[in-house]
Design a protein around this motif. Structure first.
Motif, mmCIF file in Angstrom:
data_model
loop_
_atom_site.group_PDB
_atom_site.id
_atom_site.type_symbol
_atom_site.label_atom_id
_atom_site.label_comp_id
_atom_site.label_asym_id
_atom_site.label_seq_id
_atom_site.Cartn_x
_atom_site.Cartn_y
_atom_site.Cartn_z
ATOM 1 N N CYS A 72 -4.271 -0.385 6.743
ATOM 2 C CA CYS A 72 -4.730 0.966 7.088
ATOM 3 C C CYS A 72 -6.140 1.264 6.603
ATOM 4 O O CYS A 72 -6.724 2.271 6.988
ATOM 5 C CB CYS A 72 -3.754 2.018 6.567
ATOM 6 S SG CYS A 72 -3.730 2.198 4.780
ATOM 7 N N VAL A 87 -7.298 2.176 3.660
ATOM 8 C CA VAL A 87 -7.501 3.134 2.572
ATOM 9 C C VAL A 87 -8.027 2.404 1.333
ATOM 10 O O VAL A 87 -7.665 1.259 1.087
ATOM 11 C CB VAL A 87 -6.188 3.895 2.265
ATOM 12 C CG1 VAL A 87 -5.158 3.007 1.603
ATOM 13 C CG2 VAL A 87 -6.471 5.102 1.384
ATOM 14 N N CYS A 110 -6.978 -1.366 1.807
ATOM 15 C CA CYS A 110 -5.741 -1.869 2.399
ATOM 16 C C CYS A 110 -6.061 -2.690 3.637
ATOM 17 O O CYS A 110 -6.794 -2.228 4.508
ATOM 18 C CB CYS A 110 -4.830 -0.693 2.754
ATOM 19 S SG CYS A 110 -3.353 -1.225 3.624
ATOM 20 N N CYS A 124 0.501 3.107 3.835
ATOM 21 C CA CYS A 124 1.127 2.549 5.040
ATOM 22 C C CYS A 124 2.361 1.703 4.710
ATOM 23 O O CYS A 124 3.166 1.428 5.584
ATOM 24 C CB CYS A 124 0.123 1.718 5.839
ATOM 25 S SG CYS A 124 -0.428 0.213 5.016
ATOM 26 N N CYS A 130 0.833 -1.207 0.000
ATOM 27 C CA CYS A 130 0.000 0.000 0.000
ATOM 28 C C CYS A 130 0.872 1.264 0.000
ATOM 29 O O CYS A 130 1.813 1.347 0.777
ATOM 30 C CB CYS A 130 -0.866 -0.045 1.255
ATOM 31 S SG CYS A 130 -1.691 1.473 1.681
#
Ligand code: ZN
Length: 128
Positions: A44, A46, A41, A18, A15
């Motif tokens: 994290c 996202v 993700c 992160c 990702c």
């Protein structure tokens, strides 16, 4: 936790935000499943796809990678094995495309996400 460099994160398909969560759900050579991308993700949270069909643009990067592969292959064959018939060029390049297709597919998406995904690295990014 040590900080991972952007280059290492790209190589490992992580990702952009992160640099820990994997972009893909399965390994590159798990044929039939290697195209599966996580929607978010796993570390994290996202969203990887900014909009529906976001990754369609990665085909331009895939094309550029393919052209680069063709040129490098042709140059190597020409430099070390010249003269050979055109069939050798075709067989070598088609074989490379078949063998490297999963990697080309994945790296075109990874590069596309890093270039156009508009995600900035945040060492403290977590799911909540
Ligand atoms: Zn992440």
């Amino acid at each position: 936790m040590s900080e991972k460099s952007k280059i290492v994160a790209i190589i490992q398909g992580k990702c952009p935000q992160c640099r820990e969560g994997s972009l893909f759900q399965f390994g590159a050579y798990q044929l039939g499943r290697f195209t599966k991308v996580h929607k978010n993700c796993p570390k994290c949270g996202v969203a990887f796809e900014k909009e529906p069909r976001f990754f369609d643009g990665s085909m331009y990067i895939s094309y550029a990678l393919s052209v680069g592969l063709f040129l490098i292959s042709a140059l190597i064959i020409y430099t070390f094995f010249h003269p050979v018939s055109e069939d050798i060029y075709m067989i070598a390049i088609i074989s490379e495309v078949i063998v490297l297709y999963p990697l080309m597919f994945r790296y075109s998406r990874i590069f596309y996400l890093y270039i156009f995904g508009d995600l900035k690295y945040n060492a403290n990014a977590t799911k909540d």
